[in-house]
Design a protein around this motif. Structure first.
Motif, mmCIF file in Angstrom:
data_model
loop_
_atom_site.group_PDB
_atom_site.id
_atom_site.type_symbol
_atom_site.label_atom_id
_atom_site.label_comp_id
_atom_site.label_asym_id
_atom_site.label_seq_id
_atom_site.Cartn_x
_atom_site.Cartn_y
_atom_site.Cartn_z
ATOM 1 N N GLY A 1 0.483 -3.844 6.689
ATOM 2 C CA GLY A 1 -0.802 -3.698 7.360
ATOM 3 C C GLY A 1 -1.465 -2.359 7.089
ATOM 4 N N HIS A 2 -0.665 -1.392 6.597
ATOM 5 C CA HIS A 2 -1.174 -0.078 6.204
ATOM 6 C C HIS A 2 -0.140 0.514 5.261
ATOM 7 N N GLY A 3 -0.346 1.737 4.793
ATOM 8 C CA GLY A 3 0.555 2.295 3.791
ATOM 9 C C GLY A 3 1.973 2.532 4.297
ATOM 10 N N GLY B 1 5.145 6.555 -3.584
ATOM 11 C CA GLY B 1 4.955 7.579 -2.555
ATOM 12 C C GLY B 1 6.247 8.279 -2.190
ATOM 13 N N ARG B 2 6.122 9.114 -1.188
ATOM 14 C CA ARG B 2 7.209 10.057 -0.872
ATOM 15 C C ARG B 2 8.497 9.432 -0.379
ATOM 16 N N TYR B 3 8.495 8.151 0.048
ATOM 17 C CA TYR B 3 9.764 7.519 0.454
ATOM 18 C C TYR B 3 10.674 7.314 -0.750
ATOM 19 N N ASP C 1 1.851 19.706 -7.703
ATOM 20 C CA ASP C 1 1.363 19.262 -6.394
ATOM 21 C C ASP C 1 0.649 17.919 -6.556
ATOM 22 N N PHE C 2 0.211 17.370 -5.423
ATOM 23 C CA PHE C 2 -0.358 16.021 -5.415
ATOM 24 C C PHE C 2 -1.591 15.892 -6.318
ATOM 25 N N LEU C 3 -2.536 16.843 -6.215
ATOM 26 C CA LEU C 3 -3.750 16.714 -7.031
ATOM 27 C C LEU C 3 -3.456 16.868 -8.518
ATOM 28 N N ASP D 1 -11.483 0.736 3.460
ATOM 29 C CA ASP D 1 -12.308 1.260 4.557
ATOM 30 C C ASP D 1 -11.413 1.496 5.778
ATOM 31 N N SER D 2 -10.607 2.553 5.681
ATOM 32 C CA SER D 2 -9.572 2.812 6.688
ATOM 33 C C SER D 2 -10.141 3.019 8.085
ATOM 34 N N TRP D 3 -11.376 3.499 8.168
ATOM 35 C CA TRP D 3 -11.954 3.819 9.484
ATOM 36 C C TRP D 3 -13.090 2.887 9.878
ATOM 37 N N GLU E 1 12.400 9.192 -6.709
ATOM 38 C CA GLU E 1 11.866 9.386 -8.064
ATOM 39 C C GLU E 1 10.401 9.861 -8.015
ATOM 40 N N TYR E 2 9.650 9.429 -6.964
ATOM 41 C CA TYR E 2 8.283 9.937 -6.792
ATOM 42 C C TYR E 2 8.309 11.427 -6.474
ATOM 43 N N ARG E 3 9.196 11.818 -5.559
ATOM 44 C CA ARG E 3 9.264 13.235 -5.163
ATOM 45 C C ARG E 3 9.621 14.114 -6.362
ATOM 46 N N THR F 1 -16.496 10.040 6.288
ATOM 47 C CA THR F 1 -15.862 10.663 7.461
ATOM 48 C C THR F 1 -15.103 11.926 7.058
ATOM 49 N N TYR F 2 -14.492 11.903 5.864
ATOM 50 C CA TYR F 2 -13.771 13.098 5.386
ATOM 51 C C TYR F 2 -14.747 14.163 4.873
ATOM 52 N N MET F 3 -15.852 13.724 4.239
ATOM 53 C CA MET F 3 -16.807 14.698 3.691
ATOM 54 C C MET F 3 -17.556 15.444 4.792
ATOM 55 N N PHE G 1 -2.380 5.147 -9.377
ATOM 56 C CA PHE G 1 -2.078 6.309 -8.547
ATOM 57 C C PHE G 1 -3.240 7.295 -8.624
ATOM 58 N N ALA G 2 -3.903 7.477 -7.520
ATOM 59 C CA ALA G 2 -5.041 8.407 -7.413
ATOM 60 C C ALA G 2 -5.303 8.585 -5.923
ATOM 61 N N ASP G 3 -6.497 8.995 -5.523
ATOM 62 C CA ASP G 3 -6.800 9.111 -4.099
ATOM 63 C C ASP G 3 -8.285 8.855 -3.868
ATOM 64 N N ILE G 4 -8.612 8.344 -2.679
ATOM 65 C CA ILE G 4 -10.018 8.064 -2.384
ATOM 66 C C ILE G 4 -10.862 9.345 -2.344
ATOM 67 N N MET H 1 0.843 -1.193 0.000
ATOM 68 C CA MET H 1 0.000 0.000 0.000
ATOM 69 C C MET H 1 0.883 1.249 0.000
ATOM 70 N N ARG H 2 0.510 2.237 -0.816
ATOM 71 C CA ARG H 2 1.285 3.479 -0.995
ATOM 72 C C ARG H 2 2.677 3.222 -1.563
ATOM 73 N N GLN H 3 2.785 2.150 -2.393
ATOM 74 C CA GLN H 3 4.123 1.831 -2.920
ATOM 75 C C GLN H 3 4.678 2.945 -3.809
ATOM 76 N N THR I 1 8.927 13.471 -9.587
ATOM 77 C CA THR I 1 7.787 13.556 -10.516
ATOM 78 C C THR I 1 6.675 14.424 -9.925
ATOM 79 N N ARG I 2 6.479 14.326 -8.606
ATOM 80 C CA ARG I 2 5.470 15.182 -7.983
ATOM 81 C C ARG I 2 5.859 16.650 -8.127
ATOM 82 N N ALA I 3 7.139 16.960 -7.985
ATOM 83 C CA ALA I 3 7.611 18.347 -8.155
ATOM 84 C C ALA I 3 7.356 18.810 -9.597
HETATM 85 O O1 CP3 Z 1 -1.484 2.811 -2.489
HETATM 86 C C1 CP3 Z 1 -1.127 3.533 -3.440
HETATM 87 O O2 CP3 Z 1 0.075 3.770 -3.683
HETATM 88 C C2 CP3 Z 1 -2.170 4.071 -4.385
HETATM 89 C C3 CP3 Z 1 -2.521 5.464 -4.242
HETATM 90 C C4 CP3 Z 1 -3.269 5.878 -3.010
HETATM 91 C C5 CP3 Z 1 -3.081 7.153 -2.408
HETATM 92 N N1 CP3 Z 1 -4.007 7.287 -1.405
HETATM 93 C C6 CP3 Z 1 -2.078 8.148 -2.815
HETATM 94 C C7 CP3 Z 1 -1.730 9.220 -1.869
HETATM 95 C C8 CP3 Z 1 -4.264 5.225 -2.300
HETATM 96 C C9 CP3 Z 1 -4.814 3.816 -2.465
HETATM 97 C C10 CP3 Z 1 -4.731 6.131 -1.306
HETATM 98 C C11 CP3 Z 1 -5.825 5.801 -0.384
HETATM 99 C C12 CP3 Z 1 -6.213 6.766 0.630
HETATM 100 N N2 CP3 Z 1 -6.180 8.112 0.577
HETATM 101 C C13 CP3 Z 1 -6.794 6.392 1.868
HETATM 102 C C14 CP3 Z 1 -7.116 4.983 2.313
HETATM 103 C C15 CP3 Z 1 -5.918 4.219 2.721
HETATM 104 C C16 CP3 Z 1 -5.271 4.684 3.974
HETATM 105 O O3 CP3 Z 1 -4.122 5.151 3.876
HETATM 106 O O4 CP3 Z 1 -5.876 4.562 5.051
HETATM 107 C C17 CP3 Z 1 -7.049 7.561 2.581
HETATM 108 C C18 CP3 Z 1 -7.648 7.653 3.966
HETATM 109 C C19 CP3 Z 1 -6.677 8.658 1.747
HETATM 110 C C20 CP3 Z 1 -6.815 10.102 2.018
HETATM 111 C C21 CP3 Z 1 -5.507 10.773 2.047
HETATM 112 N N3 CP3 Z 1 -4.732 11.028 0.941
HETATM 113 C C22 CP3 Z 1 -4.831 11.269 3.170
HETATM 114 C C23 CP3 Z 1 -5.336 11.175 4.601
HETATM 115 C C24 CP3 Z 1 -3.632 11.820 2.720
HETATM 116 C C25 CP3 Z 1 -2.629 12.587 3.537
HETATM 117 C C26 CP3 Z 1 -1.779 11.703 4.352
HETATM 118 C C27 CP3 Z 1 -0.442 11.575 3.706
HETATM 119 O O5 CP3 Z 1 0.077 10.449 3.627
HETATM 120 O O6 CP3 Z 1 0.106 12.632 3.319
HETATM 121 C C28 CP3 Z 1 -3.568 11.613 1.326
HETATM 122 C C29 CP3 Z 1 -2.461 12.007 0.437
HETATM 123 C C30 CP3 Z 1 -1.891 10.944 -0.440
HETATM 124 N N4 CP3 Z 1 -2.587 9.997 -1.124
HETATM 125 C C31 CP3 Z 1 -0.501 10.788 -0.743
HETATM 126 C C32 CP3 Z 1 -0.396 9.716 -1.650
HETATM 127 C C33 CP3 Z 1 0.852 9.186 -2.299
HETATM 128 C C34 CP3 Z 1 0.627 11.684 -0.243
HETATM 129 C C35 CP3 Z 1 0.527 12.930 -1.049
HETATM 130 C C36 CP3 Z 1 1.828 13.603 -1.354
HETATM 131 O O7 CP3 Z 1 2.554 13.163 -2.252
HETATM 132 O O8 CP3 Z 1 2.073 14.625 -0.692
#
Ligand code: CP3
Length: 344
Positions: free
Chosen positions: A322-324, A28-30, A43-45, A206-208, A33-35, A151-153, A73-76, A24-26, A37-39
């Motif tokens: 177990g989580h991202g 990402g910012r760790y 920004d993230f969106l 369903d994180s929560w 090369e992700y950092r 929960t976020y909405m 790569f997207a967001d919930i 999960m979150r494979q 491309t994001r630059a």
């Molecule tokens: O897993 C993956 O790599 C696929 C992409 C993915 C992202 N978010 C990218 C992301 C997936 C599957 C998610 C799911 C997501 N997003 C969840 C459910 C899973 C979980 O982690 O519990 C939730 C609750 C979100 C909402 C969300 N998006 C939050 C709370 C945050 C901020 C926290 C953080 O880590 O910064 C995000 C941002 C986000 N979504 C990032 C990424 C790679 C970091 C953004 C950045 O690059 O700054």
């Protein structure tokens, strides 16, 4: 051939000698090369809505590590945005949304089919990925589960205890349920479009879920996930579904059947041995190494990785965290985890 893909074999119930792996979150910012491309995206969106760059960051961990699955790569939170919520990310803090607190908030939402147009760049990312991925790599699409998205909405941000959403549920149930229904309908359409574009599996996050107690866990976590799963399987026969009701604890028992999911993803709150005896009996499980091992590494990482692989080796298993993975993780620890699982 699709049947050769290890992730799809595990999802079909096969016990493999070495479990397939993804994280999960494979993307990402760790990863440096992700950092980069994001630059480039700004920004993230902007990255999420740029199909070429979103495809690129999805592929980065596949190139570096050879994971068995890529996750879109997207967001919930793009679904609430499609429904009309304002969405922005505050650096270092997380997401912010306009809030929904009453009937007028739900009335102002767009119809569920708003996901078609607003999220069309995401479907384009899926198409690009479907062409670009190596033939052995499975493409996973995803969405948030209705409760977690709600929960976020309702709160307009992440909260420690999901208090605002619980308050709306308890004080104004018809509004809460109308909101959940709208999200559920939008999620079905969104995931169906991802499947049409080439997603081979979908995962519902369903994180929560764990904060729902008693029969509210059934009503607001299991039922919506079961409805989404049933609708998707009706429209796309055979599509595998992974459900991740995080924090379910003992309520993980029986969830394959209750949701109709092919795989239940486990957080690190349950032991792999317990899951083998109580959850894997129902089908494939995914998980569940503590993501902190990706920060700390060393012998503890190796030991716990081996324990999880061994405990779940008598049934279908997809290795995951177990989580991202967190931004402070060391990319070398990811390689150590993979080498430990693959035995090299
Ligand atoms: O897993 C993956 O790599 C696929 C992409 C993915 C992202 N978010 C990218 C992301 C997936 C599957 C998610 C799911 C997501 N997003 C969840 C459910 C899973 C979980 O982690 O519990 C939730 C609750 C979100 C909402 C969300 N998006 C939050 C709370 C945050 C901020 C926290 C953080 O880590 O910064 C995000 C941002 C986000 N979504 C990032 C990424 C790679 C970091 C953004 C950045 O690059 O700054």
């Amino acid at each position: 051939m699709a049947e050769q893909k290890t992730i799809l074999r595990a999802l079909a119930g096969e016990t493999l000698k070495t479990p397939p792996i993804w994280m999960m979150r494979q993307a990402g910012r760790y990863l440096p090369e992700y950092r980069a491309t994001r630059a480039e995206a700004g920004d993230f969106l902007s990255l999420c809505f740029n199909p070429e760059l979103a495809c690129e960051v999805t592929l980065q961990p596949i190139r570096r590590y050879g994971f068995d699955a890529a996750i879109l790569f997207a967001d919930i939170l793009l679904v609430p945005q499609a429904l009309g919520a304002d969405l922005w990310f505050v650096t270092g803090e997380g997401p912010r949304l306009s809030t929904i607190t009453d009937q007028s908030g739900v009335d102002a939402l767009k119809p569920a089919d708003a996901v078609h147009e607003h999220l069309s760049p995401i479907y384009q990312t899926v198409r690009l990925l479907s062409d670009a991925l190596p033939p052995e790599t499975t493409l996973i699409g995803f969405a948030g589960a209705p409760w977690t998205v709600a929960t976020y909405m309702v709160a307009g941000r992440g909260t420690p205890d999901q208090g605002p959403a619980h308050a709306l549920k308890d004080e104004n149930r018809p509004v809460f349920e109308a909101l959940l229904d709208r999200i559920t309908e939008a999620t079905i359409l969104y995931l169906s479009e991802q499947i049409k574009a080439g997603a081979e599996v979908v995962k519902i996050f369903d994180s929560w879920a764990g904060s729902l107690k008693g029969d509210e866990f059934d009503k607001y976590a299991i039922k919506p996930a079961a409805r989404i799963t049933a609708e998707l399987k009706r429209m796309h026969p055979g599509i595998p579904v992974i459900a991740f009701p995080r924090g379910a604890g003992e309520r993980y028992i029986g969830l394959h059947e209750a949701i109709g999911a092919d795989c239940i993803a486990l957080d690190d709150g349950v032991s792999a041995a317990w899951a083998a005896a109580n959850v894997q009996t129902g089908g494939c499980v995914q998980g569940n190494l503590k993501s902190s091992h990706m920060v700390t590494g060393g012998d503890a990482l190796v030991r716990e990785t081996r324990e999880i692989v061994a405990a779940l080796s008598n049934g279908p298993h997809i290795f995951n965290l177990g989580h991202g993975i967190t931004p402070d993780a060391d990319p070398e620890n990811v390689q150590l985890m993979i080498d430990t699982i693959r035995g090299s």
